[in-house]
Design an enzyme around this catalytic site. Structure first.
Site, PDB file in Angstrom:
ATOM      1  N   ASP A  47       0.826  -1.231   0.000  1.00  0.00           N
ATOM      2  CA  ASP A  47       0.000   0.000   0.000  1.00  0.00           C
ATOM      3  C   ASP A  47       0.851   1.268   0.000  1.00  0.00           C
ATOM      4  O   ASP A  47       0.323   2.377   0.075  1.00  0.00           O
ATOM      5  CB  ASP A  47      -0.951  -0.005   1.201  1.00  0.00           C
ATOM      6  CG  ASP A  47      -0.207  -0.050   2.531  1.00  0.00           C
ATOM      7  OD1 ASP A  47       1.049  -0.037   2.518  1.00  0.00           O
ATOM      8  OD2 ASP A  47      -0.872  -0.077   3.581  1.00  0.00           O
ATOM      9  N   GLY A  48       2.176   1.118  -0.058  1.00  0.00           N
ATOM     10  CA  GLY A  48       3.049   2.299  -0.132  1.00  0.00           C
ATOM     11  C   GLY A  48       3.678   2.692   1.192  1.00  0.00           C
ATOM     12  O   GLY A  48       4.573   3.543   1.232  1.00  0.00           O
ATOM     13  N   ARG A  91      16.072  49.035  -4.735  1.00  0.00           N
ATOM     14  CA  ARG A  91      14.916  48.961  -5.631  1.00  0.00           C
ATOM     15  C   ARG A  91      14.968  50.149  -6.588  1.00  0.00           C
ATOM     16  O   ARG A  91      14.957  51.295  -6.172  1.00  0.00           O
ATOM     17  CB  ARG A  91      13.603  48.955  -4.825  1.00  0.00           C
ATOM     18  CG  ARG A  91      12.387  48.756  -5.694  1.00  0.00           C
ATOM     19  CD  ARG A  91      11.207  48.159  -4.959  1.00  0.00           C
ATOM     20  NE  ARG A  91      11.384  46.789  -4.518  1.00  0.00           N
ATOM     21  CZ  ARG A  91      11.330  45.728  -5.310  1.00  0.00           C
ATOM     22  NH1 ARG A  91      11.117  45.871  -6.606  1.00  0.00           N
ATOM     23  NH2 ARG A  91      11.504  44.525  -4.827  1.00  0.00           N
ATOM     24  N   ARG A 138      12.516  25.998   8.345  1.00  0.00           N
ATOM     25  CA  ARG A 138      12.288  27.399   7.964  1.00  0.00           C
ATOM     26  C   ARG A 138      10.913  27.900   8.397  1.00  0.00           C
ATOM     27  O   ARG A 138      10.702  29.095   8.523  1.00  0.00           O
ATOM     28  CB  ARG A 138      12.489  27.580   6.448  1.00  0.00           C
ATOM     29  CG  ARG A 138      13.971  27.579   6.079  1.00  0.00           C
ATOM     30  CD  ARG A 138      14.211  27.766   4.606  1.00  0.00           C
ATOM     31  NE  ARG A 138      13.930  26.570   3.838  1.00  0.00           N
ATOM     32  CZ  ARG A 138      14.040  26.481   2.517  1.00  0.00           C
ATOM     33  NH1 ARG A 138      14.426  27.526   1.814  1.00  0.00           N
ATOM     34  NH2 ARG A 138      13.777  25.346   1.889  1.00  0.00           N
ATOM     35  N   GLN A 139       9.975  26.990   8.630  1.00  0.00           N
ATOM     36  CA  GLN A 139       8.659  27.406   9.177  1.00  0.00           C
ATOM     37  C   GLN A 139       8.791  27.335  10.704  1.00  0.00           C
ATOM     38  O   GLN A 139       8.284  26.428  11.367  1.00  0.00           O
ATOM     39  CB  GLN A 139       7.554  26.467   8.660  1.00  0.00           C
ATOM     40  CG  GLN A 139       6.155  26.757   9.183  1.00  0.00           C
ATOM     41  CD  GLN A 139       5.444  27.893   8.473  1.00  0.00           C
ATOM     42  OE1 GLN A 139       5.748  28.225   7.342  1.00  0.00           O
ATOM     43  NE2 GLN A 139       4.486  28.518   9.157  1.00  0.00           N
ATOM     44  N   ASP A 186      26.097  30.781   1.161  1.00  0.00           N
ATOM     45  CA  ASP A 186      24.836  30.827   1.905  1.00  0.00           C
ATOM     46  C   ASP A 186      24.639  29.488   2.596  1.00  0.00           C
ATOM     47  O   ASP A 186      25.279  28.495   2.231  1.00  0.00           O
ATOM     48  CB  ASP A 186      23.677  31.101   0.928  1.00  0.00           C
ATOM     49  CG  ASP A 186      22.493  31.781   1.612  1.00  0.00           C
ATOM     50  OD1 ASP A 186      22.500  31.911   2.859  1.00  0.00           O
ATOM     51  OD2 ASP A 186      21.558  32.182   0.900  1.00  0.00           O
ATOM     52  N   LYS A 242      20.577  45.267  -1.725  1.00  0.00           N
ATOM     53  CA  LYS A 242      19.540  45.382  -2.764  1.00  0.00           C
ATOM     54  C   LYS A 242      19.052  46.814  -2.832  1.00  0.00           C
ATOM     55  O   LYS A 242      18.718  47.408  -1.810  1.00  0.00           O
ATOM     56  CB  LYS A 242      18.342  44.505  -2.386  1.00  0.00           C
ATOM     57  CG  LYS A 242      18.413  43.104  -2.914  1.00  0.00           C
ATOM     58  CD  LYS A 242      17.081  42.415  -2.644  1.00  0.00           C
ATOM     59  CE  LYS A 242      17.302  40.924  -2.586  1.00  0.00           C
ATOM     60  NZ  LYS A 242      16.137  40.173  -2.177  1.00  0.00           N
ATOM     61  N   ASP A 268      22.866  38.381   1.390  1.00  0.00           N
ATOM     62  CA  ASP A 268      22.129  39.427   2.107  1.00  0.00           C
ATOM     63  C   ASP A 268      22.784  39.649   3.471  1.00  0.00           C
ATOM     64  O   ASP A 268      23.682  38.903   3.883  1.00  0.00           O
ATOM     65  CB  ASP A 268      20.638  39.074   2.257  1.00  0.00           C
ATOM     66  CG  ASP A 268      20.444  37.697   2.867  1.00  0.00           C
ATOM     67  OD1 ASP A 268      21.192  37.367   3.818  1.00  0.00           O
ATOM     68  OD2 ASP A 268      19.571  36.940   2.394  1.00  0.00           O
TER      69      ASP A 268
HETATM   70  C1  R5P Z   1      17.124  31.977   3.608  1.00  0.00           C
HETATM   71  O1  R5P Z   1      16.866  32.320   4.722  1.00  0.00           O
HETATM   72  C2  R5P Z   1      18.259  31.077   3.309  1.00  0.00           C
HETATM   73  O2  R5P Z   1      19.390  31.445   4.030  1.00  0.00           O
HETATM   74  C3  R5P Z   1      18.599  31.089   1.826  1.00  0.00           C
HETATM   75  O3  R5P Z   1      19.077  32.374   1.477  1.00  0.00           O
HETATM   76  C4  R5P Z   1      17.401  30.780   0.997  1.00  0.00           C
HETATM   77  O4  R5P Z   1      16.793  29.604   1.457  1.00  0.00           O
HETATM   78  C5  R5P Z   1      17.799  30.623  -0.455  1.00  0.00           C
HETATM   79  O5  R5P Z   1      16.641  30.394  -1.185  1.00  0.00           O
HETATM   80  P1  R5P Z   1      16.641  30.351  -2.765  1.00  0.00           P
HETATM   81  O6  R5P Z   1      17.757  29.449  -3.208  1.00  0.00           O
HETATM   82  O7  R5P Z   1      15.278  29.807  -3.087  1.00  0.00           O
HETATM   83  O8  R5P Z   1      16.831  31.734  -3.270  1.00  0.00           O
END
Ligand code: R5P
Length: 281
Positions: A34-35, A183, A86-87, A207, A181, A158
């Site tokens: 059934d998976g 704008r 992340r949540q 990152d 950044k 960032d």
């Molecule tokens: C965000 O808080 C993380 O540090 C990364 O910068 C983010 O998850 C990168 O997301 P993506 O590759 O979708 O731009």
């Protein structure tokens, strides 16, 4: 002590076992008709290191099942990449705090937990067992040293990643900056290093996570326009969702590097020795 890993973390589990000079326990993974997922572990030791990145729902279930299969041992959990982290709060009413739900569920049956560059250290407090996080910033730096770049500029995408980038840059005493950044109009954003021009330089954008690759692809395209000689991307967790790897190459990234917290073709350095150090404490 022996090491056991979920299907998604077989290579890293074996590397951790090698680093600890101990054995890895084999596991049979399959599914019921059934998976539903099925695991059957070899003989556990009195102390078990259970390694499993949460990269999807199946890997989470396998991790829960392995902890239960090792019942009776002193289980030490290692979650190299913790999906759902992340949540880590309710962004709007009705949402779960997913990181907390997952942390509580996987705490049961283990005595400690080690994570790697978790999205936010506050998630560690959601576990009901002692949890620590290790950073691979120095390991990325050490890998960049092997690339023999010419005085590279280490860039955070960032402000939030600036401390991480500084830790990477410290390994090679390189210049470090973060992207700013601006704008320009409703749908136009310019990204450029805050203080150090990228013109003529080899740039490494670092990152913790590359997910869609959107952030770094945009940054790379702009840095190339600003005259950067070459742009590289290095992260800890290479999720590369939805064609991200190709998107990064199209954006002019010369090489994309990640660790083995998520096992990928471009996993070029390992989290094993850093994790081993915490397990020996
Ligand atoms: C965000 O808080 C993380 O540090 C990364 O910068 C983010 O998850 C990168 O997301 P993506 O590759 O979708 O731009």
């Amino acid at each position: 002590m022996k090491v056991i890993g979920t299907e998604a973390s077989q290579i890293l589990a074996s590397r951790i076992a090698d680093a600890l000079k101990t054995a890895v326990v084999d596991v049979r993974f399959s599914r019921f008709p059934d998976g539903e997922l099925y695991v059957c572990s070899g003989t556990p030791d009195d102390e078990m290191v259970i390694v499993g990145s949460i990269v999807d729902s199946d890997s989470l279930v396998q991790l829960l099942l392995l902890v239960d299969a090792c019942e009776g041992a002193r289980n030490r959990l290692v979650i190299p990449y913790m999906g759902y982290a992340r949540q880590d709060k309710r962004f709007k009413p009705g949402e779960p705090i997913s990181a907390r739900a997952i942390a509580l569920a996987i705490s049961r049956g283990s005595t400690t937990c080690t994570t790697v560059n978790i999205h936010d250290k506050k998630v560690l407090s959601y576990f009901s067992i002692p949890a620590i996080d290790v950073s691979l910033a120095t390991d990325i730096g050490n890998h960049i040293r092997t690339m023999e770049l010419d005085n590279p500029l280490i860039l955070a995408p960032d402000d939030g990643a600036a401390a991480f980038a500084l830790a990477v840059a410290t390994a090679g005493r390189w210049d470090c900056d973060h992207l700013d950044k601006t704008r320009i109009s409703g749908d136009e954003v310019r990204m450029a290093p805050k203080s150090l021009p990228a013109g003529g330089r080899q740039v490494v954008i670092v990152d913790d996570i590359i997910s869609t690759g959107g952030t770094i692809a945009t940054a790379s395209a702009m840095l190339r326009k600003q005259g950067a000689h070459e742009v590289y991307a290095a992260c800890v967790h290479g999720i590369f969702t939805n064609g991200a790897y190709a998107r990064l190459k199209v954006a002019g990234i010369k090489e994309v590097i990640c660790s083995d917290t998520i096992e990928r073709g471009c996993s070029q350095y390992s989290a094993a020795s850093r994790i081993m150090e915490t397990l020996k404490q």
